[in-house]
Design a protein around this motif. Sequence first.
Motif, short mmCIF file in Angstrom:
data_model
loop_
_atom_site.label_atom_id
_atom_site.label_comp_id
_atom_site.label_asym_id
_atom_site.label_seq_id
_atom_site.Cartn_x
_atom_site.Cartn_y
_atom_site.Cartn_z
N GLU A 22 -60.38 -115.44 -93.99
CA GLU A 22 -60.96 -113.92 -93.98
C GLU A 22 -61.24 -113.44 -92.98
OE1 GLU A 22 -65.21 -112.13 -95.80
OE2 GLU A 22 -64.54 -113.97 -96.36
N LEU A 23 -60.92 -112.32 -92.28
CA LEU A 23 -61.02 -111.88 -90.94
C LEU A 23 -62.26 -110.98 -91.03
CD1 LEU A 23 -59.72 -112.15 -88.14
CD2 LEU A 23 -58.47 -110.14 -88.66
N ILE A 24 -63.33 -111.02 -90.29
CA ILE A 24 -64.56 -110.34 -90.18
C ILE A 24 -64.75 -109.90 -88.81
CG2 ILE A 24 -66.86 -110.51 -90.43
CD1 ILE A 24 -66.40 -112.81 -92.22
N GLU A 25 -64.85 -108.47 -88.62
CA GLU A 25 -64.83 -107.88 -87.31
C GLU A 25 -66.48 -107.60 -86.99
OE1 GLU A 25 -62.38 -104.65 -86.59
OE2 GLU A 25 -60.77 -105.72 -87.68
N PHE A 26 -66.97 -108.10 -85.89
CA PHE A 26 -68.19 -107.64 -85.37
C PHE A 26 -68.03 -106.74 -84.05
CE2 PHE A 26 -68.22 -111.91 -87.53
CZ PHE A 26 -69.22 -111.75 -88.41
N GLY A 27 -68.06 -105.36 -84.30
CA GLY A 27 -67.86 -104.66 -83.24
C GLY A 27 -66.49 -105.24 -82.55
N ASP A 28 -66.60 -105.28 -81.15
CA ASP A 28 -65.19 -105.83 -80.59
C ASP A 28 -65.07 -107.40 -80.92
OD1 ASP A 28 -67.34 -106.67 -78.96
OD2 ASP A 28 -66.48 -106.21 -77.04
N LYS A 29 -65.87 -108.19 -81.36
CA LYS A 29 -65.52 -109.70 -81.67
C LYS A 29 -64.91 -109.59 -83.19
CE LYS A 29 -69.16 -111.05 -78.62
NZ LYS A 29 -70.13 -111.79 -78.46
N VAL A 30 -64.00 -110.51 -83.22
CA VAL A 30 -63.45 -111.01 -84.46
C VAL A 30 -63.50 -112.47 -85.04
CG1 VAL A 30 -61.24 -111.36 -83.60
CG2 VAL A 30 -61.30 -110.53 -86.07
N LYS A 31 -63.73 -112.68 -86.10
CA LYS A 31 -64.04 -113.99 -86.61
C LYS A 31 -63.17 -114.36 -87.90
CE LYS A 31 -67.81 -116.02 -89.19
NZ LYS A 31 -69.22 -116.26 -89.37
N ALA A 32 -62.36 -115.29 -88.18
CA ALA A 32 -61.81 -115.90 -89.19
C ALA A 32 -62.57 -116.88 -90.01
CB ALA A 32 -60.41 -116.16 -88.94
N VAL A 33 -62.60 -117.03 -91.20
CA VAL A 33 -63.32 -117.79 -92.03
C VAL A 33 -62.29 -118.35 -93.05
CG1 VAL A 33 -65.28 -118.58 -93.43
CG2 VAL A 33 -65.74 -116.92 -91.58
#
Length: 142
Positions: A38-49
Motif C-alpha cells: 500500500e503506497l501512502i503519500e505524505f506531501g513530498d514523502k512516500v511510504k509503502a506498507v
Amino acid sequence: MNAMLHVSLSGVSITIKENEMSSTNLVVLKGNLGREPELIEFGDKVKAVFSIAVTQMGMDKPLWVEISVWGKQAAACAQNLIKGSEVVVNGRLCMDSWTSKDGDARRKWYVTAFNVDFCGRPRSKSEVIELHQTLNDDDIPF
C-alpha cells in the motif's frame, strides 16, 4: 567495552551491538508478501506498507511481520511487488504504543526497512492468477 548479541528466534534475526554510548537495532527477514504494498503519500514523502510471512522453525503457521519502507525504495516496492513475492528485508525493529478508546495500553511491532531485496524475477499479475488457478489453497505455503 563492546559486546555483540545475535538472536535468531522463529525466523527473526536480530543483531544488537553495544558499546558505552549506543546500541544497534538490525533485523533481517526473508519471506513472502501476504498482500500488495500500500503506497501512502505524505506531501513530498512516500511510504509503502506490506506484510510478509516468515517461516517459524518447528511451527505450522508463519509469523506475519508488517514492513514499512520510505522514499525510492517504497516506490520500487509498490511498482514491482505483488502478493506472494519473495523478499529479503533489512531494517530496524520499531514499536508504536497508544491507549485504546477503552483505556487499554496497546503496542504494535513492525520493521522499518532501509533495504528491500527482491528475490527471483518479478511476476506479473496474470502469472500469479494462473499460478493460483493451478494450485489448491492448501498447496500455497503463504
